[in-house]
Design a protein around this motif. Sequence first.
Motif, PDB file in Angstrom:
ATOM      1  N   PRO A  55       0.803  -1.230   0.000  1.00  0.00           N
ATOM      2  CA  PRO A  55       0.000   0.000   0.000  1.00  0.00           C
ATOM      3  C   PRO A  55       0.835   1.279   0.000  1.00  0.00           C
ATOM      4  O   PRO A  55       0.307   2.346  -0.293  1.00  0.00           O
ATOM      5  N   MET A  56       2.138   1.181   0.299  1.00  0.00           N
ATOM      6  CA  MET A  56       3.003   2.360   0.207  1.00  0.00           C
ATOM      7  C   MET A  56       3.418   2.621  -1.247  1.00  0.00           C
ATOM      8  O   MET A  56       4.088   3.619  -1.521  1.00  0.00           O
ATOM      9  N   ALA A 108      19.032   4.519   5.555  1.00  0.00           N
ATOM     10  CA  ALA A 108      17.665   4.155   5.141  1.00  0.00           C
ATOM     11  C   ALA A 108      16.604   5.115   5.665  1.00  0.00           C
ATOM     12  O   ALA A 108      15.520   5.235   5.072  1.00  0.00           O
ATOM     13  N   SER A 109      16.894   5.800   6.777  1.00  0.00           N
ATOM     14  CA  SER A 109      15.934   6.796   7.284  1.00  0.00           C
ATOM     15  C   SER A 109      16.464   8.213   7.119  1.00  0.00           C
ATOM     16  O   SER A 109      15.693   9.146   6.952  1.00  0.00           O
ATOM     17  N   PRO A 113      15.289   8.390   2.020  1.00  0.00           N
ATOM     18  CA  PRO A 113      13.904   8.864   1.841  1.00  0.00           C
ATOM     19  C   PRO A 113      13.836  10.325   1.401  1.00  0.00           C
ATOM     20  O   PRO A 113      12.858  10.742   0.777  1.00  0.00           O
ATOM     21  N   LEU A 114      14.874  11.098   1.734  1.00  0.00           N
ATOM     22  CA  LEU A 114      14.845  12.534   1.443  1.00  0.00           C
ATOM     23  C   LEU A 114      15.298  12.851   0.031  1.00  0.00           C
ATOM     24  O   LEU A 114      15.227  13.997  -0.408  1.00  0.00           O
ATOM     25  N   LYS A 122       8.142  16.360  -5.795  1.00  0.00           N
ATOM     26  CA  LYS A 122       7.455  17.410  -5.039  1.00  0.00           C
ATOM     27  C   LYS A 122       8.297  18.679  -4.931  1.00  0.00           C
ATOM     28  O   LYS A 122       7.764  19.787  -4.880  1.00  0.00           O
ATOM     29  N   TRP A 131      18.870  19.967  -4.028  1.00  0.00           N
ATOM     30  CA  TRP A 131      18.239  19.331  -2.855  1.00  0.00           C
ATOM     31  C   TRP A 131      18.874  17.963  -2.577  1.00  0.00           C
ATOM     32  O   TRP A 131      19.303  17.677  -1.461  1.00  0.00           O
TER      33      TRP A 131
ATOM     34  N   SER B 109      11.106   5.314   8.252  1.00  0.00           N
ATOM     35  CA  SER B 109      11.750   5.701   6.991  1.00  0.00           C
ATOM     36  C   SER B 109      10.755   6.348   6.035  1.00  0.00           C
ATOM     37  O   SER B 109      11.133   7.188   5.226  1.00  0.00           O
ATOM     38  N   GLY B 110       9.487   5.921   6.117  1.00  0.00           N
ATOM     39  CA  GLY B 110       8.503   6.336   5.115  1.00  0.00           C
ATOM     40  C   GLY B 110       7.684   7.562   5.477  1.00  0.00           C
ATOM     41  O   GLY B 110       7.095   8.185   4.590  1.00  0.00           O
ATOM     42  N   ILE B 111       7.622   7.897   6.743  1.00  0.00           N
ATOM     43  CA  ILE B 111       6.812   9.063   7.138  1.00  0.00           C
ATOM     44  C   ILE B 111       7.669  10.106   7.880  1.00  0.00           C
ATOM     45  O   ILE B 111       7.851  11.219   7.403  1.00  0.00           O
ATOM     46  N   PRO B 113      10.860  10.956   8.506  1.00  0.00           N
ATOM     47  CA  PRO B 113      11.953  11.792   7.974  1.00  0.00           C
ATOM     48  C   PRO B 113      11.457  12.873   7.019  1.00  0.00           C
ATOM     49  O   PRO B 113      12.096  13.904   6.854  1.00  0.00           O
ATOM     50  N   LEU B 114      10.288  12.618   6.398  1.00  0.00           N
ATOM     51  CA  LEU B 114       9.775  13.550   5.391  1.00  0.00           C
ATOM     52  C   LEU B 114       8.998  14.709   6.004  1.00  0.00           C
ATOM     53  O   LEU B 114       8.607  15.632   5.307  1.00  0.00           O
ATOM     54  N   VAL B 119      13.473  19.142   7.357  1.00  0.00           N
ATOM     55  CA  VAL B 119      12.878  19.147   6.019  1.00  0.00           C
ATOM     56  C   VAL B 119      11.863  20.286   5.893  1.00  0.00           C
ATOM     57  O   VAL B 119      11.842  21.012   4.889  1.00  0.00           O
ATOM     58  N   TRP B 131       2.589  20.228   3.127  1.00  0.00           N
ATOM     59  CA  TRP B 131       3.591  19.192   2.875  1.00  0.00           C
ATOM     60  C   TRP B 131       3.501  18.106   3.948  1.00  0.00           C
ATOM     61  O   TRP B 131       3.414  16.915   3.642  1.00  0.00           O
ATOM     62  N   ALA B 134       0.319  16.051   3.693  1.00  0.00           N
ATOM     63  CA  ALA B 134       0.326  15.129   2.550  1.00  0.00           C
ATOM     64  C   ALA B 134       1.170  13.889   2.867  1.00  0.00           C
ATOM     65  O   ALA B 134       0.767  12.751   2.587  1.00  0.00           O
ATOM     66  N   VAL B 135       2.343  14.097   3.460  1.00  0.00           N
ATOM     67  CA  VAL B 135       3.233  12.994   3.810  1.00  0.00           C
ATOM     68  C   VAL B 135       2.559  12.059   4.815  1.00  0.00           C
ATOM     69  O   VAL B 135       2.579  10.833   4.668  1.00  0.00           O
ATOM     70  N   GLY B 139       1.219   8.180   4.192  1.00  0.00           N
ATOM     71  CA  GLY B 139       1.747   7.088   5.018  1.00  0.00           C
ATOM     72  C   GLY B 139       0.667   6.423   5.860  1.00  0.00           C
ATOM     73  O   GLY B 139       0.619   5.189   5.963  1.00  0.00           O
ATOM     74  N   ALA B 142      -1.561   3.998   3.914  1.00  0.00           N
ATOM     75  CA  ALA B 142      -0.909   2.691   3.744  1.00  0.00           C
ATOM     76  C   ALA B 142      -0.872   1.922   5.058  1.00  0.00           C
ATOM     77  O   ALA B 142      -1.161   0.723   5.104  1.00  0.00           O
TER      78      ALA B 142
END
Lengths: 217, 217
Positions: A55-56, A108-109, A113-114, A122, A131, B109-111, B113-114, B119, B131, B134-135, B139, B142
């Motif tokens: 789902p991600m 990984a984190s 992801p950045l 985006k 960036w 890692s998926g939510i 850090p963003l 950031v 932003w 949305a992130v 996440g 999912a």
Amino acid sequence: MQAGKPVLYSYFRSSCSWRVRIALALKGIDYDILPISLIKDGGQQFTKEFKTLNPMSQVPTLKIDGIILTQSLAIIEYLEETRPTPVRLLPQDPKKRAHVRMISDLIASGIQPLQNLSVLKKVGQETQLAWAQAVINSGFGALEHVLQSTAGKYCVGNEISMADLCLVPQVANAERFKVDLSSYPTINRINKTLLTMEAFQVSHPSRQPDTPPEFQA
Amino acid sequence: MQAGKPVLYSYFRSSCSWRVRIALALKGIDYDILPISLIKDGGQQFTKEFKTLNPMSQVPTLKIDGIILTQSLAIIEYLEETRPTPVRLLPQDPKKRAHVRMISDLIASGIQPLQNLSVLKKVGQETQLAWAQAVINSGFGALEHVLQSTAGKYCVGNEISMADLCLVPQVANAERFKVDLSSYPTINRINKTLLTMEAFQVSHPSRQPDTPPEFQA
């Protein structure tokens, strides 16, 4: 779901997919690749069919032992726990294990992801190169410092580990974004050593079933 | 470095610091907190002194057993391996362990850090709320889907795990960024259940030594 040969949903240039491909190669696990293009058709990871698996909407995704796993490090830890031989990806000593996970998570984190495709989209085309470079330089500056106290031949001592599986694909991303690696001698040295190993070569983005001709080695 | 009482470098509102504070509380580990303000003096995480502890300039950072550990999940895995009692944070079954790590990484890692402070600063004040929302919405959409197949009372079955330590602080971030949680009934339910537990309460951002009066419970 029947447990047969593992199936890896992978994209040739995804650094997180590459991490898992290296793990599978080092552990000698036979598997099939099902390529998911992150670009074609507006991104095949967004199809309804793929979203039921992940789902991600991300690769890698691994079907194995009757379950579906996502998140590259969770997949690698699972492979390590269920298939500890022939090559271990985590040391026995808890402090060294912590260092391996610390370095893996830093990448990984803290970096990947950045600077991944969805974030760069985006950010916008004009600023995305700057960036990505800023993110990688900041992370690599820290990583170089960490490695100076943990590294031997590889990221943590003289045994290959999960940290090395994160390092090499992240260096490839750095090169793609034209980051000057001369400030990171330890990263550079370990990366070069690892790239001579067969498991890193067969899993390389230039040698995947979905590698377009212009990216083939 | 002498191994004495563990020292946690923490910021009251850092969701990654909160993850580790919950782990320390659940495992009954006595420790000292050394607050690092991510805002005061332009960010105390950027001082030369702190950077020698954590070159990524991030909290949490934990001094324990004579070593310095960074990256919240690496820290939690270390605590689990060296102090498995009284509360385990990973199940025994490898497939369930994989689910715990998958959910933890989805958040870590998926939510997170963003949508972290560094950031959002780069994104700029005008667009940072949209932003972050949305992130988190992407996440959480999912995550809600994943939890529907893994959750019992908690994120994975009926035993508390590392995944729960990631969930609660991320929900707090979501609330801070005014995300509507009504679309995520499973996330919402598990979060509320966890918040009734003492380990989640004593580690809460509103009850830290560096919590400013206006954020105190």
